[in-house]
Structure formats: structure tokens, C-alpha cells
Enzyme design. Structure first.
Site, PDB file in Angstrom:
ATOM      1  N   HIS A  78       0.833  -1.209   0.000  1.00  0.00           N
ATOM      2  CA  HIS A  78       0.000   0.000   0.000  1.00  0.00           C
ATOM      3  C   HIS A  78       0.866   1.257   0.000  1.00  0.00           C
ATOM      4  O   HIS A  78       0.605   2.202  -0.754  1.00  0.00           O
ATOM      5  CB  HIS A  78      -0.934   0.019   1.210  1.00  0.00           C
ATOM      6  CG  HIS A  78      -1.872  -1.141   1.255  1.00  0.00           C
ATOM      7  ND1 HIS A  78      -2.664  -1.413   2.354  1.00  0.00           N
ATOM      8  CD2 HIS A  78      -2.141  -2.117   0.351  1.00  0.00           C
ATOM      9  CE1 HIS A  78      -3.389  -2.499   2.107  1.00  0.00           C
ATOM     10  NE2 HIS A  78      -3.080  -2.951   0.911  1.00  0.00           N
ATOM     11  N   HIS A 235      -8.962  -2.030  -5.380  1.00  0.00           N
ATOM     12  CA  HIS A 235      -7.887  -2.297  -4.424  1.00  0.00           C
ATOM     13  C   HIS A 235      -6.853  -3.242  -5.026  1.00  0.00           C
ATOM     14  O   HIS A 235      -5.654  -3.134  -4.713  1.00  0.00           O
ATOM     15  CB  HIS A 235      -8.421  -2.883  -3.124  1.00  0.00           C
ATOM     16  CG  HIS A 235      -7.343  -3.061  -2.094  1.00  0.00           C
ATOM     17  ND1 HIS A 235      -6.872  -2.018  -1.318  1.00  0.00           N
ATOM     18  CD2 HIS A 235      -6.574  -4.143  -1.766  1.00  0.00           C
ATOM     19  CE1 HIS A 235      -5.893  -2.451  -0.552  1.00  0.00           C
ATOM     20  NE2 HIS A 235      -5.698  -3.733  -0.802  1.00  0.00           N
ATOM     21  N   ASP A 239      -2.829  -2.615  -5.124  1.00  0.00           N
ATOM     22  CA  ASP A 239      -1.795  -3.590  -4.767  1.00  0.00           C
ATOM     23  C   ASP A 239      -0.800  -3.792  -5.904  1.00  0.00           C
ATOM     24  O   ASP A 239       0.418  -3.843  -5.692  1.00  0.00           O
ATOM     25  CB  ASP A 239      -2.432  -4.936  -4.421  1.00  0.00           C
ATOM     26  CG  ASP A 239      -3.038  -4.978  -3.031  1.00  0.00           C
ATOM     27  OD1 ASP A 239      -2.749  -4.079  -2.220  1.00  0.00           O
ATOM     28  OD2 ASP A 239      -3.798  -5.926  -2.754  1.00  0.00           O
ATOM     29  N   HIS A 262      -0.382 -11.135  -5.342  1.00  0.00           N
ATOM     30  CA  HIS A 262       0.982 -10.705  -5.035  1.00  0.00           C
ATOM     31  C   HIS A 262       1.994 -11.698  -5.611  1.00  0.00           C
ATOM     32  O   HIS A 262       3.044 -11.310  -6.112  1.00  0.00           O
ATOM     33  CB  HIS A 262       1.178 -10.581  -3.526  1.00  0.00           C
ATOM     34  CG  HIS A 262       0.336  -9.527  -2.889  1.00  0.00           C
ATOM     35  ND1 HIS A 262       0.429  -8.197  -3.219  1.00  0.00           N
ATOM     36  CD2 HIS A 262      -0.638  -9.605  -1.936  1.00  0.00           C
ATOM     37  CE1 HIS A 262      -0.436  -7.493  -2.506  1.00  0.00           C
ATOM     38  NE2 HIS A 262      -1.095  -8.329  -1.719  1.00  0.00           N
TER      39      HIS A 262
END
Length: 302
Positions: A78, A235, A239, A262
Site C-alpha cells: 500500500h 484495491h 496492490d 501478489h
């Protein structure tokens, strides 16, 4: 454009998402060519922002120093997302525990901190990574792809078997202003049953309705509801922007993902670097006509 850092030192104190303990974070200016460097001030250990220092991508991006195994820093994405949006190349980030403060679960508090610090340009050319050929990583139906394009954009699709999410898609053409309005306020989210499990194993101790969208089997638990209709997929873009900082410089290209993570972001970064699917360009050198067009657009959008 020239390389950037912050104009003055700033700091904040917040709670870590998983350990639930107070964390002090200090941002300090750094000279040109320093890059982004994390520091565990409680341990006196530096961890440069490099792909080889990513040691875990389970639910968050976690950095580590392989010569000092106890020196970990988790949930960096973030903050890095905001740093990327502000075009910052050089910065020291010091924390006195192992997590970046979660704040409200989005990146807007980090944007406010950077606004407080101010941005300054350094007397050194800013490198850009212009993607020259498509790179894709895949895990079943999930994929992340980076392709040549004249400016930075993100196209993300998600599909969750939950009534409050379902299928969502968002296309984002980057500019700093658009980032703050469309992406930075989107919060992280989690499912109540997962939160209960994480707490049973000693994680998510700092998670609450003030820093996370929580979903039970029927809908959203947070009384205030969503900030955006597509807050969940926005969001994911937040990321991704943070994870792409591991390329080492601002990217000129198109990012596309379906149920990206991720883990896949880390893999695509590694593949771009390994296959050398890019060229490095500077604004103050003499670029080709194609490079000049790309960089003019990037300059306008920053």
C-alpha cells in the site's frame, strides 16, 4: 523529468495488520541513485527494494534480509503504491516493527503523508522502463500480463463467488490525480471466516472494521458500506501498483490481470527483468520519435 525524493522528513504511528502492535514509520529524503530502502530501525538492518528481497507473497508482500532472517517487513504494497503514484525514486522508510502501519486499509493516508512531506526534484535524470515485448505469467485461469503501450495503464478482472463481489472489472489509465480519486481510497478486504482463522493462528490481530472491508457469507459487515462500487477490484490495482515498484523504475506499459495476486505480480516482475523485455529511457537524453511520444505522455500524466 528528473529523479524525485521527498522535501522533508515525515513520520506517523499506526497499527500493524497482523501483530496488532503500534508501529512508528519515518520517511526520509535520499539522494539521487539511492533507490527505495527500507530499514528496521529497531534492528539496525537495511532492506533495499529489490525483487530478491521478496520472501513471502501470502496475502501481502513481505521483504526480508537474507543475512538477518529476523529482519522482515510485511504489507509494503500500500505504501509502495502511493510512492509509485507520486513518482518517487529515492526514499528511506524506517519502521520499528515488522509491519507497515495498515492505517485505513487503503493508500490514502500514505498519500496524505507524502503531501505533507512535499516532493522535490534532484539533479539527475529519471529512468523509465519502457516495455518492449509482452510478458505473461499464469496459474490456471489466473494470469498477469505486461505489454508494450504508450503510457501506464491497468486492466483488472476478479471473480469471487460472493454476493457482494461477483465479477468486477476496472480499467485505469494512470495519472497522479486519477490515482488519488479512483484508486488510493480503495480498502483491502477479507472474509469473516478467514479473519477468524487468521486470528486463531496469531495473525490479523490488528484487523478491524476501520481498516478492512469485512464480508460474512451474506454481504458486507461494515455499516458505512463501500467507497466505490468496484472497491474490491480497484484495491487489486492499488496492490499491483505497489508490487510493480520492484521493477526498479517507473514503467511505461500496460498491466492486465485476471484474479491476479501478489505471487503472480512478483513472478511477472521477475520475468520482465530476466527476459529483458524492456528498454531504459530518460527524458533528458535524445530519444527515438516513439520514445519521445511515450515520455511526453508520461510527463503529462505525472
Amino acid at each position: 523529468m528528473k529523479q524525485r525524493t521527498i522535501a522533508q522528513q515525515v513520520e506517523l504511528v499506526g497499527i500493524g495488520l497482523h501483530k496488532g502492535v503500534p508501529v512508528k514509520m519515518v520517511l526520509e529524503p535520499m539522494p539521487a541513485g539511492s533507490g527505495i530502502v527500507f530499514r528496521r530501525s529497531d534492528l539496525g538492518v537495511d532492506i533495499p527494494l529489490e525483487p530478491t528481497n521478496v520472501i513471502d507473497t501470502t496475502m501481502a508482500t513481505t521483504l526480508g534480509n537474507r543475512t538477518s532472517p529476523q529482519a522482515k517487513i510485511s504489507t509494503v504494497e500500500h505504501l509502495l503504491s502511493a510512492i509509485s503514484a507520486y513518482g518517487i525514486d529515492n526514499l528511506k522508510i524506517s519502521i520499528d516493527n515488522e509491519e507497515i502501519p495498515i492505517m485505513d486499509g487503503s493508500a490514502i493516508a500514505h498519500c496524505m503523508l507524502l503531501d505533507e512531506a512535499g516532493i522535490t526534484e534532484l539533479e539527475a535524470p529519471k529512468p523509465f522502463m519502457r516495455i518492449t515485448k509482452e510478458v505473461k505469467v499464469q496459474e490456471g485461469p489466473k494470469f498477469v500480463k505486461i505489454s508494450p503501450a504508450p503510457l501506464l495503464s491497468f486492466d483488472f478482472s476478479i471473480d469471487f463467488a460472493h454476493p457482494a463481489i461477483g465479477k468486477q472489472h476496472y480499467n485505469f489509465a494512470f495519472s497522479k490525480h486519477a490515482y488519488k480519486e479512483q484508486i488510493a481510497k480503495a480498502r483491502t478486504f477479507g472474509f469473516l471466516q478467514e479473519v477468524n482463522y487468521l486470528r486463531s493462528i496469531g495473525l490479523a490481530k490488528g484487523g478491524n472494521l476501520n481498516n478492512c472491508i469485512v464480508l460474512d457469507e451474506h454481504g458486507i459487515v461494515n455499516k458505512e458500506g463501500l467507497r466505490y462500487e468496484e472497491e474490491f477490484v480497484r484495491h487489486k490495482i492499488l496492490d499491483a501498483m505497489g508490487d510493480l515498484t520492484f521493477l526498479g523504475m517507473s514503467m511505461v506499459g500496460a498491466y492486465q490481470a485476471c484474479m491476479g495476486s501478489h505471487k503472480l505480480n512478483a513472478q511477472v516482475v521477475q520475468k520482465v527483468l530476466e527476459t529483458k523485455s524492456y528498454e531504459v529511457v530518460h527524458l533528458n537524453l535524445t530519444p527515438s520519435p516513439q520514445q519521445a511520444k511515450s515520455l511526453e505522455m508520461v510527463h503529462a500524466y505525472h
